[in-house]
Scaffold this motif. Structure first.
Motif, mmCIF file in Angstrom:
data_model
loop_
_atom_site.group_PDB
_atom_site.id
_atom_site.type_symbol
_atom_site.label_atom_id
_atom_site.label_comp_id
_atom_site.label_asym_id
_atom_site.label_seq_id
_atom_site.Cartn_x
_atom_site.Cartn_y
_atom_site.Cartn_z
ATOM 1 N N LEU A 13 1.024 -1.044 0.138
ATOM 2 C CA LEU A 13 -0.102 -0.161 0.022
ATOM 3 C C LEU A 13 0.795 1.370 0.037
ATOM 4 O O LEU A 13 0.671 2.242 -0.774
ATOM 5 C CB LEU A 13 -0.967 0.030 1.117
ATOM 6 N N ARG A 14 2.039 1.465 0.638
ATOM 7 C CA ARG A 14 2.930 2.281 0.706
ATOM 8 C C ARG A 14 3.466 2.496 -0.481
ATOM 9 O O ARG A 14 3.968 3.668 -0.846
ATOM 10 C CB ARG A 14 3.784 2.135 2.073
ATOM 11 N N TYR A 15 3.940 1.686 -1.121
ATOM 12 C CA TYR A 15 4.446 1.518 -2.464
ATOM 13 C C TYR A 15 3.741 2.069 -3.456
ATOM 14 O O TYR A 15 3.935 3.012 -4.055
ATOM 15 C CB TYR A 15 4.973 -0.025 -2.770
ATOM 16 N N ASN A 16 2.460 1.653 -3.366
ATOM 17 C CA ASN A 16 1.562 2.437 -4.274
ATOM 18 C C ASN A 16 0.959 3.804 -4.129
ATOM 19 O O ASN A 16 1.025 4.484 -4.914
ATOM 20 C CB ASN A 16 0.112 1.606 -4.162
ATOM 21 N N GLY A 17 1.407 4.207 -2.842
ATOM 22 C CA GLY A 17 1.103 5.732 -2.605
ATOM 23 C C GLY A 17 2.524 6.416 -2.649
ATOM 24 O O GLY A 17 2.467 7.715 -2.251
ATOM 25 N N MET A 18 3.663 5.668 -3.275
ATOM 26 C CA MET A 18 4.717 6.184 -3.319
ATOM 27 C C MET A 18 5.655 6.599 -2.164
ATOM 28 O O MET A 18 6.262 7.495 -1.939
ATOM 29 C CB MET A 18 4.770 7.308 -4.455
ATOM 30 N N PHE A 19 5.217 6.221 -0.997
ATOM 31 C CA PHE A 19 5.861 6.453 0.394
ATOM 32 C C PHE A 19 7.118 5.307 0.554
ATOM 33 O O PHE A 19 7.657 5.567 1.598
ATOM 34 C CB PHE A 19 4.875 6.373 1.333
ATOM 35 N N GLN A 20 7.119 4.351 -0.369
ATOM 36 C CA GLN A 20 7.966 3.377 -0.093
ATOM 37 C C GLN A 20 8.734 2.938 -1.468
ATOM 38 O O GLN A 20 7.675 3.184 -2.272
ATOM 39 C CB GLN A 20 7.949 2.132 0.721
ATOM 40 N N SER A 21 9.970 2.610 -1.663
ATOM 41 C CA SER A 21 10.252 2.435 -2.984
ATOM 42 C C SER A 21 10.367 1.001 -3.360
ATOM 43 O O SER A 21 9.918 0.241 -2.682
ATOM 44 C CB SER A 21 11.990 2.576 -2.870
ATOM 45 N N THR A 22 10.821 0.732 -4.661
ATOM 46 C CA THR A 22 10.802 -0.638 -5.076
ATOM 47 C C THR A 22 11.505 -1.562 -4.534
ATOM 48 O O THR A 22 11.174 -2.641 -4.181
ATOM 49 C CB THR A 22 11.043 -0.579 -6.799
ATOM 50 N N TRP A 23 12.709 -1.002 -3.782
ATOM 51 C CA TRP A 23 13.559 -1.970 -3.088
ATOM 52 C C TRP A 23 13.095 -2.254 -1.777
ATOM 53 O O TRP A 23 13.572 -3.278 -1.324
ATOM 54 C CB TRP A 23 15.008 -1.232 -3.155
ATOM 55 N N ASP A 24 12.364 -1.418 -1.219
ATOM 56 C CA ASP A 24 11.705 -1.599 0.223
ATOM 57 C C ASP A 24 10.640 -2.966 -0.118
ATOM 58 O O ASP A 24 10.485 -3.735 0.621
ATOM 59 C CB ASP A 24 11.009 -0.320 0.578
ATOM 60 N N LEU A 25 10.046 -2.722 -1.223
ATOM 61 C CA LEU A 25 8.918 -3.724 -1.667
ATOM 62 C C LEU A 25 9.751 -5.255 -1.807
ATOM 63 O O LEU A 25 9.303 -6.308 -1.392
ATOM 64 C CB LEU A 25 8.283 -3.521 -2.735
ATOM 65 N N LEU A 26 10.867 -5.211 -2.591
ATOM 66 C CA LEU A 26 11.550 -6.352 -2.701
ATOM 67 C C LEU A 26 12.098 -6.954 -1.662
ATOM 68 O O LEU A 26 12.112 -7.989 -1.445
ATOM 69 C CB LEU A 26 12.691 -6.024 -3.877
ATOM 70 N N ALA A 27 12.728 -6.073 -0.627
ATOM 71 C CA ALA A 27 13.327 -6.455 0.668
ATOM 72 C C ALA A 27 12.159 -7.019 1.517
ATOM 73 O O ALA A 27 12.852 -8.019 2.128
ATOM 74 C CB ALA A 27 14.116 -5.408 1.288
#
Length: 446
Positions: free
Chosen positions: A377-391
């Motif tokens: 959700l935070r990635y979709n809202g551009m609050f977290q990065s792609t690498w946060d999602l992968l991590a």
């Protein structure tokens, strides 16, 4: 006669043992999957011309703008293009799953020493019983380890794929001028660690598969590979509660372990007979002599601490009836004490492993799932990065693997408890996998 003639060719086939032992028998390829070879990290060739660098930057930003969720959608689109998709996996077997009962039946086909038969004496039957219990436990353990290893390899392969995605995106960020080489190196370190973990999982799977093959007596690699394809994808679900067994209360676990021992009842009868043949006064004199020898002052009577205790009462030592009674009583006491201790430890380990596995399943995994959803959700809202999602994906895969390892530990403890009740010995478990151990990740910039 016609039936006999039809059966003759089958009878004329060489035995499996003869073919397996013949060096001339061709070896079949079992097609063991291997991981992609690790490619050494090479420094990227950055553009030296300012115009070329600006063109790369504009092209990268336009590429990202074509997809609503940026880098992740780019990778998904590219994975669906012809020529860029990963190699297809082997199709799943449509045959019934290879459960423990079938594996045990296969393993017993060429083990006549584990079969009881009429006319066996009580000691012979007890010996077969203990050997049979040991074999059943070994097959159970090998089956559990094989299923666990295959499951872990799938998770570690997924983690490697996530790490590969992080490196691929990092390289594009460096080329576009949005990242430093230092950030890319961190992603490459993660990728190298993931590759090592996947390689370890592959080796563990190979060892587990071959251990099961040895117990099943399968010498043909292709035949064993077909059997392994029938293994279930995961271990059986955990029970809601753990119990000692039908008709056994927690207060009766020691008695149940004693009753299951194949020779303890015979030892008890022998000890009673031998003790009844010796006057109580002789037994009292024997133990008085033993106590006196044990309580001798070490400074005067035993200068060396490793010197055996000595008894000098020759009349007691020459009483053969007394000797038989003492030895029978000692053997019985040692066997009973060991069984009771094994029962306490096995039952405690079973409860502890069940609690640990339930905690991993009911607490840790739901937390990781919730964290994954929040990160998305935070990635979709551009609050977290792609690498946060992968991590976070790597952390969740590590959590799933730890939970499955905890489930494996429970089933191994359950098998050990069942074997103890059936008359086998108990082996203390080794150090199990640490729950929830996962590599820490540093947040990366978008």
């Amino acid at each position: 006669m016609a039936a006999l003639l039809c059966a003759a060719p089958a009878l004329a086939q060489p035995s499996a043992a003869l073919r397996a032992a013949d060096p001339a028998t061709p070896t079949t390829d079992s097609a063991v999957p291997v991981l992609p070879a690790a490619v050494p990290a090479q420094p990227l060739e950055l553009p030296t011309d300012i115009e070329r660098a600006r063109a790369i930057w504009q092209q990268a930003n336009q590429r990202v703008a074509e997809f609503p969720r940026g880098h992740i959608d780019i990778l998904r689109w590219e994975s669906q293009n012809p020529g860029t998709a990963p190699p297809a996996q082997a199709p799943e077997s449509t045959a019934p799953a290879l459960n423990v009962a079938e594996a045990l039946r296969i393993s017993l086909r060429h083990r006549p020493a584990l079969l009881a038969h009429a006319g066996m004496s009580a000691p012979e039957r007890a010996e077969v019983q203990r050997a049979y219990v040991d074999h059943v436990q070994a097959v159970h353990n090998a089956w559990v380890e094989a299923v666990t290893a295959r499951h872990s390899l799938r998770l570690m392969t997924d983690a490697l794929s996530a790490a590969n995605s992080g490196v691929a995106l990092g390289q594009r960020m460096v080329l576009a001028g949005n990242w430093s080489q230092a950030k890319l190196l961190l992603e490459q370190v993660q990728e190298a660690a993931a590759h090592q973990a996947a390689a370890r999982a592959q080796r563990a799977k190979t060892s587990a598969d071959e251990q099961l093959a040895r117990l099943l007596g399968q010498w043909d690699g292709a035949a064993m590979a077909a059997l392994l394809q029938r293994l279930p994808p995961t271990l059986p679900a955990l029970p809601e509660q753990v119990t000692p067994g039908p008709g056994i209360s927690p207060a009766e676990v020691e008695g149940a372990a004693l009753r299951g021992h194949p020779t303890l009842a015979w030892q008890l009868t022998t000890a009673r007979r031998e003790l009844a043949a010796v006057p109580p006064q002789r037994l009292a004199a024997w133990y008085a002599a033993v106590d006196q020898a044990i309580q001798t002052d070490p400074a005067t009577g035993r200068e060396a601490p490793w010197t055996p205790v000595q008894i000098d009462n020759l009349p007691l030592l020459r009483d053969h009836a007394l000797e038989r009674a003492v030895r029978a009583e000692s053997a019985l006491l040692q066997a009973a004490a060991e069984r009771r201790s094994m029962a306490r430890e096995a039952w405690a380990q079973l409860q502890a492993q069940h609690a640990s596995a339930r905690h991993a399943q009911d607490v840790v995994n739901p937390l990781q799932t919730t964290l994954a959803q929040e990160t998305l959700l935070r990635y979709n809202g551009m609050f977290q990065s792609t690498w946060d999602l992968l991590a976070q994906a790597r952390e969740r895969l590590a959590s799933l693997d730890a939970a499955h390892q905890a489930r494996r530990d429970f089933w191994l403890a359950h098998i050990a408890w069942q074997a103890l009740l059936a008359g086998g010995d108990y082996q203390s478990p080794g150090t199990s996998s640490a729950l929830g151990a996962s590599a820490s990740t540093t947040p990366k910039g978008h």
